[in-house]
Design a protein around this motif. Structure first.
Motif, PDB file in Angstrom:
ATOM      1  N   LYS A 133      32.334  35.704  48.223  1.00  0.00           N
ATOM      2  CA  LYS A 133      32.014  36.240  46.883  1.00  0.00           C
ATOM      3  C   LYS A 133      33.200  36.764  46.506  1.00  0.00           C
ATOM      4  O   LYS A 133      33.228  37.200  45.146  1.00  0.00           O
ATOM      5  CB  LYS A 133      30.920  37.233  46.979  1.00  0.00           C
ATOM      6  CG  LYS A 133      29.610  36.609  47.387  1.00  0.00           C
ATOM      7  CD  LYS A 133      28.584  37.523  47.472  1.00  0.00           C
ATOM      8  CE  LYS A 133      27.270  37.129  48.102  1.00  0.00           C
ATOM      9  NZ  LYS A 133      26.115  38.354  47.796  1.00  0.00           N
ATOM     10  N   GLY A 135      36.826  37.271  44.705  1.00  0.00           N
ATOM     11  CA  GLY A 135      37.664  36.446  43.956  1.00  0.00           C
ATOM     12  C   GLY A 135      39.061  35.999  44.366  1.00  0.00           C
ATOM     13  O   GLY A 135      39.589  35.032  44.007  1.00  0.00           O
ATOM     14  N   THR A 168      41.728  34.657  40.049  1.00  0.00           N
ATOM     15  CA  THR A 168      40.434  34.953  39.216  1.00  0.00           C
ATOM     16  C   THR A 168      40.819  34.648  37.714  1.00  0.00           C
ATOM     17  O   THR A 168      39.912  34.665  36.808  1.00  0.00           O
ATOM     18  CB  THR A 168      40.511  36.611  39.017  1.00  0.00           C
ATOM     19  OG1 THR A 168      41.434  37.156  38.324  1.00  0.00           O
ATOM     20  CG2 THR A 168      40.086  37.124  40.490  1.00  0.00           C
ATOM     21  N   ARG A 173      37.369  33.613  36.198  1.00  0.00           N
ATOM     22  CA  ARG A 173      36.563  32.961  36.865  1.00  0.00           C
ATOM     23  C   ARG A 173      35.658  33.907  37.664  1.00  0.00           C
ATOM     24  O   ARG A 173      35.652  35.115  37.120  1.00  0.00           O
ATOM     25  CB  ARG A 173      37.656  32.358  38.146  1.00  0.00           C
ATOM     26  CG  ARG A 173      38.135  31.104  37.309  1.00  0.00           C
ATOM     27  CD  ARG A 173      39.421  30.425  38.618  1.00  0.00           C
ATOM     28  NE  ARG A 173      40.187  29.409  38.115  1.00  0.00           N
ATOM     29  CZ  ARG A 173      41.247  29.058  38.717  1.00  0.00           C
ATOM     30  NH1 ARG A 173      41.608  29.649  39.701  1.00  0.00           N
ATOM     31  NH2 ARG A 173      42.036  27.993  38.196  1.00  0.00           N
ATOM     32  N   GLU A 174      35.033  33.397  38.577  1.00  0.00           N
ATOM     33  CA  GLU A 174      34.151  34.409  39.378  1.00  0.00           C
ATOM     34  C   GLU A 174      34.948  35.383  40.158  1.00  0.00           C
ATOM     35  O   GLU A 174      35.777  35.141  40.646  1.00  0.00           O
ATOM     36  CB  GLU A 174      33.091  33.505  40.395  1.00  0.00           C
ATOM     37  CG  GLU A 174      31.920  32.705  39.654  1.00  0.00           C
ATOM     38  CD  GLU A 174      31.085  32.252  40.735  1.00  0.00           C
ATOM     39  OE1 GLU A 174      31.396  32.307  42.028  1.00  0.00           O
ATOM     40  OE2 GLU A 174      30.085  31.628  40.134  1.00  0.00           O
ATOM     41  N   GLY A 272      31.571  27.268  35.670  1.00  0.00           N
ATOM     42  CA  GLY A 272      30.787  27.913  36.457  1.00  0.00           C
ATOM     43  C   GLY A 272      29.328  27.970  36.043  1.00  0.00           C
ATOM     44  O   GLY A 272      28.715  28.651  36.956  1.00  0.00           O
ATOM     45  N   LYS A 295      32.754  27.278  42.736  1.00  0.00           N
ATOM     46  CA  LYS A 295      31.858  26.885  41.744  1.00  0.00           C
ATOM     47  C   LYS A 295      32.635  26.464  40.710  1.00  0.00           C
ATOM     48  O   LYS A 295      32.320  25.487  39.674  1.00  0.00           O
ATOM     49  CB  LYS A 295      30.868  28.025  41.278  1.00  0.00           C
ATOM     50  CG  LYS A 295      29.571  27.530  40.740  1.00  0.00           C
ATOM     51  CD  LYS A 295      28.596  28.647  40.679  1.00  0.00           C
ATOM     52  CE  LYS A 295      27.225  28.150  40.109  1.00  0.00           C
ATOM     53  NZ  LYS A 295      26.751  29.319  39.976  1.00  0.00           N
ATOM     54  N   GLN A 296      33.803  27.195  40.194  1.00  0.00           N
ATOM     55  CA  GLN A 296      34.598  26.794  38.982  1.00  0.00           C
ATOM     56  C   GLN A 296      36.230  26.011  39.616  1.00  0.00           C
ATOM     57  O   GLN A 296      36.679  25.691  38.584  1.00  0.00           O
ATOM     58  CB  GLN A 296      34.991  28.294  38.516  1.00  0.00           C
ATOM     59  CG  GLN A 296      34.048  28.709  37.916  1.00  0.00           C
ATOM     60  CD  GLN A 296      34.303  30.305  37.223  1.00  0.00           C
ATOM     61  OE1 GLN A 296      34.574  31.310  37.941  1.00  0.00           O
ATOM     62  NE2 GLN A 296      34.570  30.338  35.931  1.00  0.00           N
TER      63      GLN A 296
END
Length: 331
Positions: A133, A135, A168, A173-174, A272, A295-296
């Motif tokens: 989780k 970044g 990030t 990004r996430e 994302g 995801k991205q």
């Protein structure tokens, strides 16, 4: 409320592995997040072990990475058998052993990473801290420094801050609250002028020809974009080209490919929201070579020999066309 999560158990477990008789090598696939993380882990290990070094499996040619190493004095060396022979303990940051065949050759005692966990390739190490989780791995190492009451010096703080910024994409990004907290915390100790100097060193003049190839070969596939850059001297240019195309309005995903060192290298970028790039990479490759990511952002590598004579660009067009069931058209 504490600035960072408490890591008493993790710190105790990590320190229990460090001995004054051991020589440690921190291994990385060098990029800003890996370089910053390695420098932080080196700081933690220094004075607790006999010696500690940093070795990278890849050739470093991206100007920003070279600038980071130069200005922040990161003592990394190319991983070769003679270097490995000098060490008896190995740590891995910002990666997992199954990410690269060179990493699978080593027996790691410490693995610290933020990439997704693979059920098919579990990490087996006496100490493994993997937090998908997060970044950036630099955030994780900042938490370790904070928990150990180690105040990062200027160059280390700048390296960690730049690593978070890159992974990030300046929080595009996430990321989670810990990434933002670490970035703010490091800002007190980092050198803003060095950060700007490093971030402005992104391109080689010789790389402009790859942008020309990418524009010429650019195709629209469904809602996304695909460009093949042909033979490239360094796969890092594919990352830069892909990141550039993510700025195109109303394009949710981008795929850029090229051939380097007899391998088809494919870079995946997305917003994302509509597609998971890590899953897309794995689906398109379908077990052919290595593939995975976030995801991205994701990456895949396939030996050209595995394509059985098929042109790499045609191979990618077929895979992307099947996966999207859409008409492929030139821009």
């Amino acid at each position: 409320m504490a600035l960072f999560r408490q890591l008493d158990e993790q710190v105790e477990q990590l320190l229990s592995l460090l001995s004054k008789d051991d020589n440690w090598l921190i291994v990385i696939n060098a990029d800003p997040d890996a370089l910053g993380s390695a420098l932080a882990l080196k700081r933690i290990m220094t004075r607790r072990v006999k010696s500690v070094g940093i070795g990278q499996i890849n050739e470093i040619q991206r100007p920003d990475n070279l600038a980071m190493i130069r200005y922040l004095r990161i003592p990394t060396r190319k991983l070769i058998p003679n270097l490995v022979a000098q060490y008896d303990k190995f740590a891995l940051v910002d990666s997992q052993p199954h990410h690269n065949p060179e990493l699978e050759k080593l027996d790691f005692s410490v693995v610290i990473d933020h990439h997704p966990v693979s059920r098919e390739n579990p990490v087996e190490a006496p100490f493994a801290d993997i937090r998908p989780k997060y970044g950036a791995t630099c955030t994780m190492l900042t938490e370790y420094l904070y928990n150990m009451k180690i105040r990062p010096a200027k160059l280390l703080a700048t390296a960690l801050m730049y690593g978070i910024r890159c992974d990030t994409k300046t929080f595009e990004r996430e990321f989670i609250d810990a990434d933002m907290a670490a970035f703010k915390y490091l800002h007190k100790f980092a050198d803003a002028k060095l950060m700007n100097r490093i971030s402005r060193s992104e391109f080689h003049l010789d790389w402009m020809r790859y942008f020309s190839r990418a524009f010429y070969n650019l195709r629209r596939i469904g809602h996304g974009l695909f460009a093949h850059c042909g033979n490239v001297e360094n796969p890092d240019i594919l990352v830069i080209v892909a990141d550039f195309f993510t700025r195109v309005h109303n394009v949710p995903w981008v795929v850029v490919s090229g051939v380097a060192d007899d391998k088809l290298v494919v870079i995946f970028r997305g917003d994302g929201m509509r597609r998971d790039m890590g899953k897309m990479a794995q689906t398109l490759m379908n077990g052919l070579g290595s593939a995975g990511g976030h995801k991205q952002a994701a990456r895949a590598e396939v030996e050209v020999a595995a394509l059985e004579g098929e042109d790499p660009e045609i191979f990618m067009l077929k895979r992307l066309g099947q996966g999207n069931k859409s008409v492929i058209r030139r821009i």
